[in-house]
Scaffold this motif. Structure first.
Motif, mmCIF file in Angstrom:
data_model
loop_
_atom_site.group_PDB
_atom_site.id
_atom_site.type_symbol
_atom_site.label_atom_id
_atom_site.label_comp_id
_atom_site.label_asym_id
_atom_site.label_seq_id
_atom_site.Cartn_x
_atom_site.Cartn_y
_atom_site.Cartn_z
ATOM 1 N N LYS A 342 -2.196 -15.646 50.327
ATOM 2 C CA LYS A 342 -1.736 -17.014 50.074
ATOM 3 C C LYS A 342 -0.860 -17.062 48.832
ATOM 4 N N GLU A 343 -1.210 -16.258 47.835
ATOM 5 C CA GLU A 343 -0.424 -16.164 46.601
ATOM 6 C C GLU A 343 -0.388 -14.698 46.195
ATOM 7 N N SER A 344 0.727 -14.062 46.430
ATOM 8 C CA SER A 344 0.826 -12.612 46.310
ATOM 9 C C SER A 344 0.816 -12.120 44.868
ATOM 10 N N SER A 345 0.114 -11.021 44.658
ATOM 11 C CA SER A 345 0.301 -10.181 43.477
ATOM 12 C C SER A 345 1.146 -9.008 43.961
ATOM 13 N N PHE A 346 2.084 -8.553 43.136
ATOM 14 C CA PHE A 346 2.973 -7.507 43.632
ATOM 15 C C PHE A 346 3.552 -6.659 42.498
ATOM 16 N N TYR A 347 4.019 -5.482 42.908
ATOM 17 C CA TYR A 347 4.773 -4.575 42.033
ATOM 18 C C TYR A 347 6.255 -4.835 42.272
ATOM 19 N N PHE A 348 7.054 -4.878 41.195
ATOM 20 C CA PHE A 348 8.499 -4.962 41.403
ATOM 21 C C PHE A 348 9.240 -4.013 40.459
ATOM 22 N N TYR A 349 10.263 -3.418 41.040
ATOM 23 C CA TYR A 349 10.981 -2.270 40.484
ATOM 24 C C TYR A 349 12.417 -2.684 40.194
ATOM 25 N N VAL A 350 12.843 -2.467 38.948
ATOM 26 C CA VAL A 350 14.196 -2.864 38.537
ATOM 27 C C VAL A 350 14.884 -1.642 37.915
ATOM 28 N N PRO A 351 15.319 -0.672 38.732
ATOM 29 C CA PRO A 351 15.854 0.582 38.185
ATOM 30 C C PRO A 351 17.127 0.408 37.378
ATOM 31 N N SER A 352 17.866 -0.652 37.651
ATOM 32 C CA SER A 352 19.119 -0.884 36.911
ATOM 33 C C SER A 352 18.880 -1.222 35.452
ATOM 34 N N LYS A 396 9.334 -17.776 43.962
ATOM 35 C CA LYS A 396 8.605 -18.660 43.053
ATOM 36 C C LYS A 396 8.061 -17.878 41.857
ATOM 37 N N ALA A 397 7.473 -16.714 42.133
ATOM 38 C CA ALA A 397 6.918 -15.880 41.056
ATOM 39 C C ALA A 397 8.015 -15.343 40.142
ATOM 40 N N LEU A 398 9.119 -14.877 40.716
ATOM 41 C CA LEU A 398 10.204 -14.332 39.895
ATOM 42 C C LEU A 398 10.852 -15.418 39.033
ATOM 43 N N ALA A 399 10.922 -16.627 39.549
ATOM 44 C CA ALA A 399 11.446 -17.749 38.752
ATOM 45 C C ALA A 399 10.547 -18.000 37.547
ATOM 46 N N GLN A 400 9.241 -17.891 37.771
ATOM 47 C CA GLN A 400 8.301 -18.090 36.662
ATOM 48 C C GLN A 400 8.426 -16.984 35.627
ATOM 49 N N VAL A 401 8.491 -15.741 36.088
ATOM 50 C CA VAL A 401 8.540 -14.588 35.188
ATOM 51 C C VAL A 401 9.812 -14.588 34.350
ATOM 52 N N LYS A 403 11.863 -17.167 33.917
ATOM 53 C CA LYS A 403 12.162 -18.501 33.404
ATOM 54 C C LYS A 403 13.552 -18.977 33.843
ATOM 55 N N ILE A 404 13.944 -18.546 35.029
ATOM 56 C CA ILE A 404 15.210 -18.983 35.636
ATOM 57 C C ILE A 404 14.840 -19.870 36.826
ATOM 58 N N GLU A 405 15.036 -21.163 36.681
ATOM 59 C CA GLU A 405 14.526 -22.135 37.653
ATOM 60 C C GLU A 405 15.081 -21.889 39.056
ATOM 61 N N HIS A 406 16.395 -21.722 39.163
ATOM 62 C CA HIS A 406 17.020 -21.518 40.472
ATOM 63 C C HIS A 406 17.335 -20.032 40.654
ATOM 64 N N PHE A 407 16.289 -19.246 40.631
ATOM 65 C CA PHE A 407 16.439 -17.784 40.680
ATOM 66 C C PHE A 407 17.194 -17.337 41.925
ATOM 67 N N ASN A 408 16.936 -17.985 43.040
ATOM 68 C CA ASN A 408 17.556 -17.567 44.303
ATOM 69 C C ASN A 408 19.076 -17.678 44.279
ATOM 70 N N GLU A 409 19.623 -18.484 43.353
ATOM 71 C CA GLU A 409 21.077 -18.636 43.269
ATOM 72 C C GLU A 409 21.751 -17.404 42.654
ATOM 73 N N LEU A 410 20.965 -16.496 42.076
ATOM 74 C CA LEU A 410 21.521 -15.269 41.500
ATOM 75 C C LEU A 410 21.707 -14.176 42.550
ATOM 76 N N VAL A 411 21.162 -14.396 43.738
ATOM 77 C CA VAL A 411 21.094 -13.328 44.744
ATOM 78 C C VAL A 411 22.424 -13.170 45.480
ATOM 79 N N GLU A 412 22.977 -11.956 45.401
ATOM 80 C CA GLU A 412 24.185 -11.609 46.160
ATOM 81 C C GLU A 412 23.847 -10.804 47.417
#
Length: 489
Positions: A342-352, A396-401, A403-412
């Motif tokens: 219902k509310e995921s915990s997850f690993y995320f990888y940012v190699p850049s 939703k989680a990435l926006a919280q982490v 602190k970018i409200e419209h996080f999805n707008e960064l996605v190319e």
């Protein structure tokens, strides 16, 4: 000059198949590999789009000594082929309530972070790591680095005594709780045991080796991503005379009198002295033969992976990150109960964050990996609605982490991988992402053997064999199998 000896056919060009091919070519065997996809690597692959490079699945290089050992035993130096760097922090760990921990590789910084939680937990953490280190050395020497195919060599008084020193009957959470009281710190440690596709509330405390070896040896990054290792291995195989056929689906095994003589392709039969399956054992036994009734195994969970190419740098993130949501136990257990979290915990990888060549200038790449049920779950359909649900949780989680409200707008660039993709493209049985489950009835001697017990001439390498899942353990599997085959000469 190395004289050609017997012929080896390898089904699948994953890490296990490639490593086995290199070792056997180096020993003088003729090696031919058949891969169903258009490029090698299996699940250790990559996606490239608009200047963004994503590792397909594997992103964490635990036990890096296995990478060095492979090249060393081939008479090579890993550093001559791959540029390797080490992050200063193991993980940035973010919690739903806004708490943030930086688990540094620097002892002073790590201690400062732990003391900010509590002095007692700082002491407990180092005591836990000390205990894990002792167990890791014992397990590595007695089990992980040794073949467990033979009952006579496994069931000895010495081995049984060493097994009980590892406290296998305690689960991860209970074992960690003996040293740590803070729930958030426990959740951080327990989360890492999910890298083998099991719940920390069910799996043996032996698997605290995972967070332990990360702390002891670091999490090195291979420049260009994990696929760089695959590229080098492919290059060496070809230079040493190995043959790799891509776009070549093996339709079945050629069997006579319970002896595997070769493989059936769409247009021909190819025969060899040794047939090695770098495919999951249940897939081989269910799909490539009909002589032997397949055994039933306990399966690991699967994974949903979201790949994001962003047009903005995210300096608040580390290369390796963990997000821990509320109701931690309930939500991570869901993957093993046949339900979506219902509310995921997850690993995320940012190699850049370390490797700028993996994203365009001022861009960032992110892989988000959520544990989900395998395809045996009857009440989960992998349709657009399911994918949208998981994507919404992630954004939703990435926006919280960040602190970018419209996080999805960064996605190319946005892509994803589901259990169905794992089954379709990589022959993962029931879409499992971590091979067979690592419960005690499927470890060491009780895990499928490198040499088939049912079909002469058939061998296995990969995450369903001993010692288990993960690139480093698969490299160990390849080493053990290669030694076993070479002993036949």
């Amino acid at each position: 000059m190395i004289l050609m000896k017997e012929k080896v056919i390898i089904i699948g060009a994953g890490i296990g198949g490639l490593a086995t091919a290199l070792r056997l070519l180096n020993a003088g065997y003729e090696v031919v590999i058949y891969e169903k996809e258009d490029k090698v690597g299996g699940r250790v692959n990559r996606i490239q789009e608009k200047g963004y490079t994503f590792d397909l699945t594997a992103t964490i290089s635990m036990m890096p000594q296995e990478f060095y050992l492979l090249f060393e035993e081939l008479g090579l130096r890993l550093e001559d082929y791959i540029e390797i760097s080490y992050p200063k922090s193991l993980y940035y760990t973010f919690f739903k309530d806004g708490t943030y921990y930086d688990f540094s590789t620097d002892l002073i910084k790590l201690n400062r972070q732990l003391e900010s939680i509590s002095t007692k937990d700082a002491v407990g953490y180092f005591q836990l790591m000390s205990d894990i280190y002792e167990k890791y050395q014992l397990a590595n020497q007695a089990f992980l680095s040794q073949s467990c195919d033979q009952a006579s060599s496994f069931f000895t008084f010495k081995h049984l005594k060493e097994i009980f020193k590892l406290e296998p009957l305690s689960n991860v959470y209970d074992y960690v709780s003996k040293f740590i009281k803070d729930e958030k710190l426990k959740e951080y440690i327990c989360f890492q045991t999910m890298y083998i596709g099991m719940s920390p509330y069910d799996c043996s405390s032996i698997y605290t080796l995972l967070p332990g070896v990360s702390q002891f040896y670091g999490l090195p990054h291979l420049k260009g991503g994990m696929y760089r290792l695959v590229e080098v291995m492919e290059q060496l195989i070809k230079e040493w005379g190995g043959i790799i056929h891509t776009n070549s689906l093996v339709e079945s095994l050629v069997i006579e009198d319970k002896c595997v003589l070769g493989i059936q392709l769409s247009d021909r039969i190819d025969k060899g002295d040794y047939i090695i399956a770098n495919a999951q054992v249940p897939y081989v036994m269910h799909e490539l033969q009909s002589i032997i009734r397949p055994k039933e195994y306990h399966l690991s969970c699967s994974a949903f992976i979201l790949y994001l190419g962003l047009k903005q740098k995210l300096p608040m993130l580390n290369i390796h990150n963990i997000y821990i949501n509320q109701a931690f136990k309930e939500n991570i257990q869901s993957a093993f109960d046949g339900k979506l979290p219902k509310e995921s915990s997850f690993y995320f990888y940012v190699p850049s964050r370390m490797d700028e060549g993996m994203a365009p200038t001022n861009g960032e790449v992110i892989n988000v990996i959520i544990r989900v049920p395998n395809l045996k779950a009857q009440n989960v359909e992998w349709n657009e609605q399911t994918i949208l649900l998981l994507k919404e949780q992630i954004y939703k989680a990435l926006a919280q982490v960040t602190k970018i409200e419209h996080f999805n707008e960064l996605v190319e660039v946005e892509k994803y991988l589901t259990p169905v993709d794992l089954a379709t493209h990589f022959n993962c049985y029931e879409g499992i992402a971590f091979g067979l489950s690592h419960d005690l009835t499927q470890t060491n001697y009780f895990r499928p053997h490198h040499q088939s017990d049912d079909l002469k001439g058939l061998y296995f390498v990969g995450d369903c064999t001993h010692p288990g899942t993960g690139i480093s353990l698969v490299l160990k599997s390849a080493r053990q199998l290669s030694k076993q085959i070479c002993k036949h000469i």
